[in-house]
Design a protein around this motif. Structure first.
Motif, PDB file in Angstrom:
ATOM      1  N   ILE A 262      36.430  38.372  68.019  1.00 46.86           N
ATOM      2  CA  ILE A 262      37.433  39.432  67.873  1.00 46.86           C
ATOM      3  C   ILE A 262      37.502  40.256  69.147  1.00 46.86           C
ATOM      4  O   ILE A 262      38.594  40.628  69.606  1.00 46.86           O
ATOM      5  CB  ILE A 262      37.104  40.322  66.658  1.00 46.86           C
ATOM      6  CG1 ILE A 262      37.165  39.517  65.355  1.00 46.86           C
ATOM      7  CG2 ILE A 262      38.063  41.514  66.594  1.00 46.86           C
ATOM      8  CD1 ILE A 262      38.521  38.912  65.047  1.00 46.86           C
ATOM      9  N   GLY A 263      36.361  40.548  69.745  1.00 39.64           N
ATOM     10  CA  GLY A 263      36.369  41.249  71.025  1.00 39.64           C
ATOM     11  C   GLY A 263      37.127  40.486  72.084  1.00 39.64           C
ATOM     12  O   GLY A 263      37.889  41.068  72.882  1.00 39.64           O
TER      13      GLY A 263
ATOM     14  N   ARG B  47      39.562  34.222  51.100  1.00 38.70           N
ATOM     15  CA  ARG B  47      38.222  34.047  50.544  1.00 38.70           C
ATOM     16  C   ARG B  47      37.235  34.761  51.460  1.00 38.70           C
ATOM     17  O   ARG B  47      37.247  34.563  52.666  1.00 38.70           O
ATOM     18  CB  ARG B  47      37.880  32.560  50.467  1.00 38.70           C
ATOM     19  CG  ARG B  47      36.458  32.285  50.010  1.00 38.70           C
ATOM     20  CD  ARG B  47      36.231  32.688  48.565  1.00 38.70           C
ATOM     21  NE  ARG B  47      36.993  31.857  47.649  1.00 38.70           N
ATOM     22  CZ  ARG B  47      37.010  32.027  46.352  1.00 38.70           C
ATOM     23  NH1 ARG B  47      36.302  33.013  45.814  1.00 38.70           N
ATOM     24  NH2 ARG B  47      37.720  31.253  45.577  1.00 38.70           N
ATOM     25  N   SER B  48      36.412  35.617  50.899  1.00 40.29           N
ATOM     26  CA  SER B  48      35.567  36.491  51.704  1.00 40.29           C
ATOM     27  C   SER B  48      34.115  36.039  51.698  1.00 40.29           C
ATOM     28  O   SER B  48      33.722  35.136  51.004  1.00 40.29           O
ATOM     29  CB  SER B  48      35.673  37.937  51.205  1.00 40.29           C
ATOM     30  OG  SER B  48      36.993  38.393  51.306  1.00 40.29           O
TER      31      SER B  48
ATOM     32  N   ALA C 216      41.249  46.244  62.595  1.00 42.32           N
ATOM     33  CA  ALA C 216      40.844  46.906  61.347  1.00 42.32           C
ATOM     34  C   ALA C 216      40.754  45.899  60.209  1.00 42.32           C
ATOM     35  O   ALA C 216      41.237  44.774  60.307  1.00 42.32           O
ATOM     36  CB  ALA C 216      41.854  48.000  60.988  1.00 42.32           C
ATOM     37  N   GLY C 217      40.118  46.351  59.119  1.00 40.18           N
ATOM     38  CA  GLY C 217      40.087  45.570  57.885  1.00 40.18           C
ATOM     39  C   GLY C 217      39.117  44.409  57.902  1.00 40.18           C
ATOM     40  O   GLY C 217      39.375  43.370  57.301  1.00 40.18           O
ATOM     41  N   PHE C 218      37.958  44.577  58.520  1.00 36.33           N
ATOM     42  CA  PHE C 218      37.009  43.466  58.675  1.00 36.33           C
ATOM     43  C   PHE C 218      35.956  43.401  57.580  1.00 36.33           C
ATOM     44  O   PHE C 218      35.193  42.438  57.520  1.00 36.33           O
ATOM     45  CB  PHE C 218      36.296  43.590  60.021  1.00 36.33           C
ATOM     46  CG  PHE C 218      37.217  43.497  61.198  1.00 36.33           C
ATOM     47  CD1 PHE C 218      37.662  42.271  61.661  1.00 36.33           C
ATOM     48  CD2 PHE C 218      37.664  44.639  61.839  1.00 36.33           C
ATOM     49  CE1 PHE C 218      38.526  42.183  62.741  1.00 36.33           C
ATOM     50  CE2 PHE C 218      38.529  44.570  62.918  1.00 36.33           C
ATOM     51  CZ  PHE C 218      38.965  43.333  63.373  1.00 36.33           C
ATOM     52  N   SER C 219      35.891  44.403  56.745  1.00 37.95           N
ATOM     53  CA  SER C 219      34.752  44.502  55.840  1.00 37.95           C
ATOM     54  C   SER C 219      34.710  43.358  54.835  1.00 37.95           C
ATOM     55  O   SER C 219      35.729  42.895  54.348  1.00 37.95           O
ATOM     56  CB  SER C 219      34.789  45.835  55.116  1.00 37.95           C
ATOM     57  OG  SER C 219      34.635  46.909  56.016  1.00 37.95           O
ATOM     58  N   GLY C 220      33.490  42.939  54.546  1.00 39.63           N
ATOM     59  CA  GLY C 220      33.281  41.894  53.561  1.00 39.63           C
ATOM     60  C   GLY C 220      33.049  40.533  54.162  1.00 39.63           C
ATOM     61  O   GLY C 220      32.299  39.737  53.616  1.00 39.63           O
ATOM     62  N   HIS C 221      33.687  40.249  55.315  1.00 37.87           N
ATOM     63  CA  HIS C 221      33.459  38.932  55.924  1.00 37.87           C
ATOM     64  C   HIS C 221      33.731  38.904  57.421  1.00 37.87           C
ATOM     65  O   HIS C 221      33.799  37.828  58.016  1.00 37.87           O
ATOM     66  CB  HIS C 221      34.298  37.857  55.218  1.00 37.87           C
ATOM     67  CG  HIS C 221      35.780  37.944  55.439  1.00 37.87           C
ATOM     68  ND1 HIS C 221      36.511  36.899  55.959  1.00 37.87           N
ATOM     69  CD2 HIS C 221      36.678  38.926  55.206  1.00 37.87           C
ATOM     70  CE1 HIS C 221      37.793  37.244  56.027  1.00 37.87           C
ATOM     71  NE2 HIS C 221      37.914  38.468  55.561  1.00 37.87           N
ATOM     72  N   GLY C 222      33.809  40.062  58.069  1.00 40.05           N
ATOM     73  CA  GLY C 222      34.216  40.066  59.458  1.00 40.05           C
ATOM     74  C   GLY C 222      33.122  40.001  60.487  1.00 40.05           C
ATOM     75  O   GLY C 222      33.358  39.559  61.622  1.00 40.05           O
TER      76      GLY C 222
END
Length: 378
Positions: free
Chosen positions: A344-345, A376-377, A331-337
């Protein structure tokens, strides 16, 4: 391939980028995999849709640089397996705050990655669609990923490796027992040896009573696409760091099939994914028009095409990829994931197998200690 893994059934909840990547790697590694996605293929209700995401190695934290390198190798593996191009290597530029730009250059150099430091005038000669201030960092090992195509390919390769991909199937509740876990749907219950939850903005709703999560903040963000004046211009991915002439939260941008995309990072209102709206905010649109008029001479700033998406972020901006018993949460990947998706997989598959430990950067335990340091994103 471990023989033991073929006897384990793993249910992945969430068919966005990270869940689809987890299903792919788990299936390739020999697990029996069921991927559950609550909406139809190609939906726009979450955080994984759209024609473009930035790929870059430039991070202030060396660990992200190394993760990007791992992701680049896996993106190439995925492209070769499916015969589909996902990455466009356009390069990337950073400008704005000189300290931020020079800091990124140092980390790239320490990692052995090539880069250039250019003056604003020299950079404008290379990329006349952009206007620059102060110092400019260019690194070639960067570009963009086609997000919609990537999710479709990940699911296709997961299915080719034996995964069962099911759309329009909503996980309502999880239960954990001595021998595994169960995923409760509207009309059925699926038993699993382990469950991977990659549910984006719905993560807290699903796991709030099972796992002590940090506060996950979901906002509705609104980038916009602008038509290029010259369709033959090459557009790098770009980050305009706050500071110098830019008095804002910073701007990211890149070329795409839909035009030149720019957006602010994490400035949208807090929302719940089930009740968020899709109507553009004219105030945000006006800010992006103003930015395009001042900093993007290569676009027509009068014809914005705003879109909305969801950001779900952790308190420190770093991801959560951790396992608690039979539950692995991502979770929590938004913005730079998105750039890290296949890596990640791969990490999720390693956590499921027990062959690797959770990296400290992504551990749930980090929220129980000292105050986290923002990442830093973009």
């Amino acid at each position: 391939m471990a023989t033991r893994s073929t006897r384990q059934h793993i249910v992945v909840v969430g068919g966005g980028a990270m869940g689809s990547a987890a299903a792919w790697r788990l299936a390739v590694d020999g697990y029996r995999v069921t991927l559950l996605e609550q909406f139809e293929p190609g939906h726009v209700r979450g955080a994984s849709h759209g024609s473009s995401r930035i790929f870059r190695h430039a991070y202030a934290d060396r660990r992200y640089v190394e993760l990007a390198a791992r992701a680049a190798a896996l993106w190439a593996e995925l492209e070769e397996a499916d015969g589909t191009r996902l990455l466009s290597w356009t390069g990337a530029v950073d400008h704005g705050d000189p300290a931020a730009v020079q800091g990124l250059a140092k980390v790239l150099g320490d990692a052995g990655l090539a880069y250039q430091i250019l003056s604003p005038q020299a950079a404008a000669q290379h990329w006349p669609g952009l206007r620059f201030d102060t110092v400019v960092l260019h690194h070639a090992a960067a570009g963009r990923v086609d997000a919609d195509r990537a999710v479709a390919v990940l699911q296709r390769r997961a299915a080719a490796a034996g995964a069962h991909v099911i759309h329009r199937s909503t996980a309502r509740r999880l239960t954990v027992g001595r021998l595994g876990a169960e995923v409760v749907l509207d009309s059925a219950t699926i038993k699993a040896d382990q469950v991977v939850v990659a549910a984006g903005a719905w993560t807290s709703d699903l796991l709030g009573e099972l796992i002590a999560l940090p506060p996950l903040r979901t906002t509705r963000e609104q980038p916009a696409h602008f038509p290029p004046i010259d369709p033959n211009l090459v557009w790098p991915s770009f980050i305009h760091h706050p500071g110098s002439d830019l008095r804002a939260e910073g701007i990211y941008g890149l070329g795409s099939a839909d035009g030149i995309k720019i957006g602010e990072h994490g400035t949208g209102p807090v929302v719940h994914p089930d009740t968020r709206t899709f109507d553009p905010d004219p105030i945000v649109t006006d800010r992006l028009i103003g930015y395009a008029a001042e900093w993007l001479p290569g676009v027509n700033p009068t014809l914005p095409a705003p879109v909305t998406c969801l950001y779900t972020t952790t308190p420190d901006g770093n991801f959560i990829v951790d396992r608690v018993g039979p539950i692995t949460v991502a979770a929590g990947f938004s913005g730079h994931g998105f750039k890290f998706t296949p890596a990640i997989g791969d990490l999720i598959s390693g956590l499921v197998s027990g062959n690797i430990r959770t990296p400290d950067l992504f551990s749930l335990n980090r929220f129980s200690g000292d105050k986290p340091v923002p990442a830093r994103s973009a």
